[in-house]
Scaffold this motif. Structure first.
Motif, mmCIF file in Angstrom:
data_model
loop_
_atom_site.group_PDB
_atom_site.id
_atom_site.type_symbol
_atom_site.label_atom_id
_atom_site.label_comp_id
_atom_site.label_asym_id
_atom_site.label_seq_id
_atom_site.Cartn_x
_atom_site.Cartn_y
_atom_site.Cartn_z
ATOM 1 N N MET A 1 32.364 64.114 -25.113
ATOM 2 C CA MET A 1 31.193 63.591 -25.811
ATOM 3 C C MET A 1 31.550 62.274 -26.499
ATOM 4 O O MET A 1 32.712 61.980 -26.742
ATOM 5 N N LYS A 2 30.506 61.497 -26.801
ATOM 6 C CA LYS A 2 30.700 60.228 -27.500
ATOM 7 C C LYS A 2 30.227 60.369 -28.949
ATOM 8 O O LYS A 2 29.229 61.033 -29.221
ATOM 9 N N GLN A 3 30.944 59.707 -29.868
ATOM 10 C CA GLN A 3 30.573 59.758 -31.274
ATOM 11 C C GLN A 3 30.870 58.413 -31.931
ATOM 12 O O GLN A 3 31.834 57.734 -31.589
ATOM 13 N N VAL A 4 30.030 58.044 -32.907
ATOM 14 C CA VAL A 4 30.162 56.774 -33.619
ATOM 15 C C VAL A 4 31.064 56.968 -34.837
ATOM 16 O O VAL A 4 30.843 57.865 -35.653
ATOM 17 N N LEU A 5 32.079 56.112 -34.962
ATOM 18 C CA LEU A 5 32.991 56.144 -36.101
ATOM 19 C C LEU A 5 33.087 54.758 -36.716
ATOM 20 O O LEU A 5 32.882 53.742 -36.041
ATOM 21 N N GLN A 6 33.435 54.731 -38.002
ATOM 22 C CA GLN A 6 33.652 53.454 -38.670
ATOM 23 C C GLN A 6 34.991 53.447 -39.369
ATOM 24 O O GLN A 6 35.346 54.406 -40.060
ATOM 25 N N ASN A 7 35.741 52.380 -39.178
ATOM 26 C CA ASN A 7 37.030 52.215 -39.827
ATOM 27 C C ASN A 7 36.801 51.692 -41.242
ATOM 28 O O ASN A 7 36.286 50.596 -41.430
ATOM 29 N N MET A 8 37.193 52.478 -42.256
ATOM 30 C CA MET A 8 36.943 52.083 -43.637
ATOM 31 C C MET A 8 37.862 50.964 -44.094
ATOM 32 O O MET A 8 37.637 50.356 -45.148
ATOM 33 N N ALA A 9 38.915 50.663 -43.328
ATOM 34 C CA ALA A 9 39.831 49.596 -43.708
ATOM 35 C C ALA A 9 39.258 48.223 -43.385
ATOM 36 O O ALA A 9 39.458 47.264 -44.125
ATOM 37 N N ASN A 10 38.527 48.112 -42.264
ATOM 38 C CA ASN A 10 38.009 46.791 -41.869
ATOM 39 C C ASN A 10 36.519 46.776 -41.555
ATOM 40 O O ASN A 10 35.962 45.725 -41.244
ATOM 41 N N GLY A 11 35.857 47.922 -41.617
ATOM 42 C CA GLY A 11 34.416 47.966 -41.383
ATOM 43 C C GLY A 11 34.008 47.964 -39.931
ATOM 44 O O GLY A 11 32.811 47.921 -39.623
#
Length: 710
Positions: A1-11
């Motif tokens: 499956m595909k999922q959206v993630l965000q890196n909190m270090a660089n946005g």
């Protein structure tokens, strides 16, 4: 499956391929059709991630204090590593999701396979959501409409808190996505509504929904306009749905309110209140908590225990249902709020639009139907994976904070072949598996344990699952390393011992008692080897307080903090004494109104067969600025004192005065290395089996004594 993630270090926003989650107890497994990007909340997260380290610190002063306290006790290098690890861990985005139920796991649930449901699941093709955070979608409400119901419930909870009555004048400050829904809910409630915003396009929508408007960017004064709107009486209530660092919305709300008016904060604003503005009018001010009663209550959200309707009329789930019913009856119209549509595969562009265009409202993500790859349980992470010959092939079960930040790196640095990592949710395994260099990620732990290419299993899950996974791994002939504790009760210990006794493969069992492998403890053990008389030991753990509802405090899940953490010190005392445990006696503070939990403020006294004595202090009521761990050993007119596994002092020891390290070392790497050496036959078991069970039995005995005292 595909999922959206965000890196909190660089946005940075990324779309990752992950194993589909497995369905948990009292949860619902949903195949997603639509999800909604929350313009306010998710824009704030993305902007926070793109900010500098200094900017992040300024926005979270309470976290800065925690970091400084940690640095004082554990050292700057260890603290820096912990903060860096936290920021470099991607965060799943999204909390408004619509799809079809594919599986349920509960003894009582409203949902069946095939139901079309709304949930607060993230932007993912498959989500596993607690049953109390889902609601059935009425047949005449489309997926595109229903996906707004979670966000709508945030506005609805604000309306419920302000308790509007027919004919009252209510001001909504901030005509964003939640604000425009709030306006419609107030109009449906028979209120006169005025909207305040700087964006004329949003105010045009507010007027379409029946509100009067005020645009400060055109020079209109919100307080004066609101005073005219209320015929000079002052408005009855103000709901603030704006997101700003300014204190102006709260001040304006106070000045435009009538005497004894009500103000509810749904959004995020500055909160430097002017006392006189509130005092003179006896205004009430309340902050709304997300979707409503039940939010952040683990009993309600995670364990699925509902509140009785007769006592709590509106909960998170009932608010979801109420919003959906308003859509069904055409009293809430969200179609005009849709400003953009993107395919899930184009999620990066969706978030770029969110960041660059502040006029956006509802951004929908559309999911390809009947995707064949949605429900795969195994994902390849490393195309060029080449296992080293004659090196243990390791499968990891669990990727929580300790496993990802400490245990996995320790096994990697110790030279293990990292084959597969398993997590129930799937995505955590991908995040930490890629970082560490695992070949595969899975959500199917049974297949990991059964995999013939894996000969060693590391278990780092919640404590109530340890014994089950240990039994399964040992039964499959796998060498097994389990992060403490080994078991929560004596019955589990018996089952583990039985498997070991009857196993023809004779697999190795190890518990992660890493402290006995630290360089300081090794030095203490070496110095103490010259003593022949009994030793007296004081081991103090300034553990710090954690909430009573935290899973580690639950006797059925975490086993309590004595079993979950103090076991380290029972093992350490056993190691330093070098003698079998004779007796265990435990006592805790009294049960008073100020002590919801008592057994995490306890003293455990242990005697050993050689006459040695250990007193273990496990205290959750100390100061964070004090050293977290202190170990003192008294023997033959000499003393050894260790603070936080950084500074060891010797008093009256010939040839030894101190041993200091730049970086805290609790022995995790040495512990993993010793275990892997034993797996390869280079050495014997790092901790003899009888000591593992002896320590486990003593720990369980201490915990049981404490539970029966209050």
């Amino acid at each position: 499956m595909k999922q959206v993630l965000q890196n909190m270090a660089n946005g940075e926003t990324d779309l990752v391929e992950a194993p589909a989650p497995s369905v948990k107890y009292r949860h619902v497994l949903i195949e997603t059709s639509k999800s909604l990007i929350s313009a306010g909340t998710e824009r704030s997260l993305v902007d926070f991630g793109k900010g500098s380290f200094l900017s992040k610190a300024r926005q979270q002063p309470e976290k800065v204090k925690m970091v400084l306290d940690k640095a004082k006790t554990e050292g700057a290098l260890a603290t820096y590593d912990a903060v860096k690890s936290k920021l470099n861990t991607p965060l799943p985005l999204g909390y408004s999701n619509v799809g079809v139920v594919k599986s349920v796991n509960s003894d009582s649930t409203k949902f069946s396979v095939g139901d079309r449901v709304l949930s607060n699941g993230p932007h993912s093709e498959v989500v596993c959501v607690p049953q109390n955070l889902c609601a059935k979608v009425p047949d005449n409400v489309s997926d595109e409409e229903a996906v707004f119901a979670v966000v709508g419930s945030i506005g609805l909870q604000g309306v419920r808190l302000i308790s509007p009555s027919l004919g009252e004048s209510i001001v909504v400050i901030g005509a964003g996505l939640i604000g425009l829904i709030t306006i419609q809910l107030l109009v449906a409630n028979g209120c006169r509504v005025m909207a305040i915003d700087f964006d004329e396009k949003k105010l045009e929508l507010a007027r379409q929904f029946g509100a009067s408007t005020c645009n400060p960017s055109k020079g209109e004064d919100p307080v004066n306009v609101a005073t005219q709107f209320s015929s000079g009486n002052g408005v009855d209530g103000v709901i603030i749905t704006a997101s700003t660092k300014s204190n102006a919305p709260v001040s304006q709300a106070a000045r435009m309110s009538r005497k004894r008016g009500r103000i509810v904060l749904v959004g995020v604003t500055g909160l430097e209140l002017n006392r006189s503005e509130f005092y003179e009018k006896e205004l009430s001010f309340q902050v709304s908590c997300s979707y409503g009663p039940g939010r952040y209550d683990e009993e309600y959200e995670l364990k699925g225990n509902d509140y009785p309707l007769g006592f709590v009329r509106w909960t998170e789930q009932r608010n979801f249902e109420a919003v959906l019913q308003l859509m069904s009856s055409s009293r809430l119209n969200v179609k005009p709020l849709i400003t953009h549509r993107f395919a899930l595969e184009d999620a990066k562009n969706a978030y770029e639009t969110l960041s660059s265009d502040h006029s956006t409202l509802g951004i929908l993500l559309d999911y390809e139907r009947n995707s064949k790859d949605r429900f795969i349980s195994n994902v390849l992470l490393k195309d060029d994976y080449m296992p080293l010959a004659d090196t243990p092939s390791v499968g990891f079960v669990g990727a929580g904070n300790y496993a990802s930040r400490v245990l996995i790196p320790a096994f990697k640095d110790a030279g293990a072949n990292l084959h597969t990592i398993s997590t129930a949710g799937g995505v955590n395994g991908v995040i930490h598996g890629k970082k560490a260099g695992f070949a595969y990620a899975t959500s199917d732990t049974e297949s990991l344990i059964a995999n013939p290419l894996i000969n060693t299993v590391v278990i780092a899950t919640q404590h109530n699952t340890h014994a089950k996974f240990v039994v399964n791994a040992l039964s499959a002939g796998k060498h097994t390393f389990v992060e403490k504790p080994l078991a929560l009760n004596k019955e589990e210990l018996i089952s583990i011992n039985s498997v070991l006794e009857h196993s023809s493969d004779k697999p190795l069992l190890m518990v992660g008692f890493n402290r006995r492998f630290s360089p300081h403890i090794k030095k203490m053990k070496s110095l103490l080897s010259s003593t022949s008389s009994p030793k007296t030991m004081i081991l103090t753990m300034n553990a710090g307080s954690i909430p009573a509802e935290h899973w580690t405090q639950d006797p059925q899940i975490g086993g309590g903090r004595i079993i979950g953490e103090a076991c380290h010190y029972i093992d350490l005392a056993r190691f330093l004494a070098g003698s079998a445990i004779s007796t265990v006696n435990a006592a805790c503070v009294g049960n008073t109104s100020s002590n919801e939990i008592t057994d995490d403020k306890a003293t455990i006294t242990i005697t050993f067969e050689d006459g040695s004595l250990a007193t273990i202090h496990y205290f959750a009521n100390g100061a964070s600025s004090f050293p977290k761990e202190r170990i003192e050993v008294f023997s033959e007119g000499r003393i050894l004192q260790l603070d936080n596994f950084r500074k060891l002092k010797g008093f009256n020891w010939n040839g030894f005065t101190k041993m200091n390290l730049w970086r805290q070392d609790k022995g995790q790497l040495a512990c993993a290395s010793a275990f892997l050496d034993a797996v390869q036959g280079k050495s014997g078991s790092p901790i003899p089996k009888h000591e593992l069970f002896e320590v486990a039995e003593a720990t369980i005995e201490a915990a049981e004594q404490l539970r029966h005292q209050n």
